[in-house]
Design a protein around this motif. Sequence first.
Motif, PDB file in Angstrom:
ATOM      1  N   ASN A  13      39.769  -0.610 -29.203  1.00 28.03           N
ATOM      2  CA  ASN A  13      39.765   0.495 -30.162  1.00 28.03           C
ATOM      3  C   ASN A  13      39.561  -0.030 -31.583  1.00 28.03           C
ATOM      4  OD1 ASN A  13      41.266   2.393 -32.165  1.00 28.03           O
ATOM      5  ND2 ASN A  13      40.935   3.675 -30.364  1.00 28.03           N
ATOM      6  N   GLU A  14      38.547   0.461 -32.259  1.00 28.04           N
ATOM      7  CA  GLU A  14      38.184  -0.051 -33.580  1.00 28.04           C
ATOM      8  C   GLU A  14      39.307   0.142 -34.600  1.00 28.04           C
ATOM      9  OE1 GLU A  14      34.575   1.902 -34.670  1.00 28.04           O
ATOM     10  OE2 GLU A  14      33.320   0.571 -33.461  1.00 28.04           O
ATOM     11  N   GLU A  15      39.916   1.317 -34.598  1.00 28.60           N
ATOM     12  CA  GLU A  15      40.915   1.597 -35.621  1.00 28.60           C
ATOM     13  C   GLU A  15      42.245   0.892 -35.341  1.00 28.60           C
ATOM     14  OE1 GLU A  15      39.857   5.718 -37.719  1.00 28.60           O
ATOM     15  OE2 GLU A  15      40.274   5.949 -35.572  1.00 28.60           O
ATOM     16  N   VAL A  16      42.574   0.675 -34.086  1.00 29.09           N
ATOM     17  CA  VAL A  16      43.742  -0.157 -33.766  1.00 29.09           C
ATOM     18  C   VAL A  16      43.516  -1.568 -34.316  1.00 29.09           C
ATOM     19  CG1 VAL A  16      45.050  -1.248 -31.898  1.00 29.09           C
ATOM     20  CG2 VAL A  16      44.420   1.169 -31.725  1.00 29.09           C
ATOM     21  N   MET A  17      42.328  -2.079 -34.130  1.00 31.68           N
ATOM     22  CA  MET A  17      41.991  -3.414 -34.616  1.00 31.68           C
ATOM     23  C   MET A  17      42.079  -3.481 -36.144  1.00 31.68           C
ATOM     24  SD  MET A  17      38.433  -5.468 -33.977  1.00 31.68           S
ATOM     25  CE  MET A  17      37.512  -4.213 -34.878  1.00 31.68           C
ATOM     26  N   ILE A  18      41.537  -2.476 -36.799  1.00 30.31           N
ATOM     27  CA  ILE A  18      41.576  -2.453 -38.262  1.00 30.31           C
ATOM     28  C   ILE A  18      43.011  -2.329 -38.759  1.00 30.31           C
ATOM     29  CG2 ILE A  18      40.958  -1.045 -40.273  1.00 30.31           C
ATOM     30  CD1 ILE A  18      38.276  -0.502 -38.742  1.00 30.31           C
ATOM     31  N   ARG A 105      32.478 -11.039 -32.177  1.00 30.17           N
ATOM     32  CA  ARG A 105      32.438 -11.152 -33.640  1.00 30.17           C
ATOM     33  C   ARG A 105      31.552 -10.070 -34.250  1.00 30.17           C
ATOM     34  NH1 ARG A 105      30.805 -16.176 -32.478  1.00 30.17           N
ATOM     35  NH2 ARG A 105      29.190 -16.167 -34.099  1.00 30.17           N
ATOM     36  N   LYS A 106      30.418  -9.807 -33.634  1.00 30.35           N
ATOM     37  CA  LYS A 106      29.544  -8.755 -34.130  1.00 30.35           C
ATOM     38  C   LYS A 106      30.241  -7.401 -34.091  1.00 30.35           C
ATOM     39  CE  LYS A 106      25.198 -11.026 -32.867  1.00 30.35           C
ATOM     40  NZ  LYS A 106      24.028 -11.015 -31.948  1.00 30.35           N
ATOM     41  N   ARG A 107      30.980  -7.140 -33.009  1.00 25.96           N
ATOM     42  CA  ARG A 107      31.707  -5.876 -32.877  1.00 25.96           C
ATOM     43  C   ARG A 107      32.775  -5.747 -33.960  1.00 25.96           C
ATOM     44  NH1 ARG A 107      36.381  -4.509 -30.116  1.00 25.96           N
ATOM     45  NH2 ARG A 107      36.486  -6.462 -28.907  1.00 25.96           N
ATOM     46  N   VAL A 108      33.502  -6.831 -34.207  1.00 29.45           N
ATOM     47  CA  VAL A 108      34.546  -6.817 -35.229  1.00 29.45           C
ATOM     48  C   VAL A 108      33.950  -6.557 -36.609  1.00 29.45           C
ATOM     49  CG1 VAL A 108      36.185  -8.285 -36.475  1.00 29.45           C
ATOM     50  CG2 VAL A 108      36.177  -8.272 -33.978  1.00 29.45           C
ATOM     51  N   TYR A 109      32.914  -7.296 -36.964  1.00 28.68           N
ATOM     52  CA  TYR A 109      32.338  -7.159 -38.293  1.00 28.68           C
ATOM     53  C   TYR A 109      31.719  -5.776 -38.486  1.00 28.68           C
ATOM     54  CZ  TYR A 109      32.891 -12.274 -38.350  1.00 28.68           C
ATOM     55  OH  TYR A 109      33.404 -13.545 -38.303  1.00 28.68           O
ATOM     56  N   PHE A 110      31.062  -5.267 -37.455  1.00 24.20           N
ATOM     57  CA  PHE A 110      30.477  -3.930 -37.532  1.00 24.20           C
ATOM     58  C   PHE A 110      31.571  -2.883 -37.715  1.00 24.20           C
ATOM     59  CE2 PHE A 110      29.294   0.039 -35.378  1.00 24.20           C
ATOM     60  CZ  PHE A 110      28.199   0.411 -36.151  1.00 24.20           C
ATOM     61  N   SER A 111      32.685  -3.060 -37.033  1.00 24.53           N
ATOM     62  CA  SER A 111      33.783  -2.093 -37.125  1.00 24.53           C
ATOM     63  C   SER A 111      34.340  -2.024 -38.540  1.00 24.53           C
ATOM     64  CB  SER A 111      34.898  -2.463 -36.143  1.00 24.53           C
ATOM     65  OG  SER A 111      34.443  -2.377 -34.809  1.00 24.53           O
ATOM     66  N   PHE A 112      34.489  -3.170 -39.178  1.00 24.68           N
ATOM     67  CA  PHE A 112      34.980  -3.170 -40.562  1.00 24.68           C
ATOM     68  C   PHE A 112      33.975  -2.506 -41.503  1.00 24.68           C
ATOM     69  CE2 PHE A 112      37.954  -6.557 -39.167  1.00 24.68           C
ATOM     70  CZ  PHE A 112      39.122  -5.977 -39.640  1.00 24.68           C
ATOM     71  N   GLU A 113      32.709  -2.772 -41.304  1.00 20.50           N
ATOM     72  CA  GLU A 113      31.684  -2.149 -42.149  1.00 20.50           C
ATOM     73  C   GLU A 113      31.639  -0.637 -41.916  1.00 20.50           C
ATOM     74  OE1 GLU A 113      28.383  -4.472 -40.841  1.00 20.50           O
ATOM     75  OE2 GLU A 113      28.635  -5.983 -42.431  1.00 20.50           O
TER      76      GLU A 113
END
Length: 204
Positions: A13-18, A105-113
């Motif tokens: 989940n992107e927002e859990v990660m953020i 890593r691509k998924r993480v960086y994209f999620s932050f952007e």
Amino acid sequence: MNFLAHLFLSGKNEEVMIGNLMEDYIVGRIDHERNNHLNKDIKHGIMLHRLIDTATDSNPFVSNCKLVLYEKYHKYSAVLIDIYFDHFLAVHWDFYSKEPFDLFRKRVYFSFEKHWNILPEKMKPMIESMITHDWLKNYAEFWGIERALLGVSRRTKFESNMEKATDDLKIHYKLFKDNFEKFFPELLETCNNFLDVNGYENIG
């Protein structure tokens, strides 16, 4: 645990990660009115971060590692172990994750952007640098660890000498690695249980 582990242990989940990485910028109770603007997933990420920190601080395998460093680095030994453990996760990524490291890593960086507007302003320069210099990949290399330690050392109020601690990692590499391999599966299970209870996809 440091950035890489916190991100990995957040699941998909992107927002859990953020929220997990945002925790350092959140003051006090999650249910305080100052945090009312945060949605449920972000709050779960903050809760997960705190769970990870508690589980790490109380673990005997982590304590074994801190003891090796305490005489030289005192309270900063915990910070060093967090970064060392990110190194072992990066080096042995395929053992713990089915998702290729490059794609993660691509998924993480994209999620932050993608969610840039919800990040605290004080957090944004750190995330920009993480993406630009690919910090997560660099943890696998000794020079990447040295660079991370130098950055942390510059932010400490007192002289810590942490920028020299890559040497300690090399000297005690097997001890740190052995304790990481005993500790991390326990932490992984703890985080998967949290994700399960709250309706999120497991780590993998």
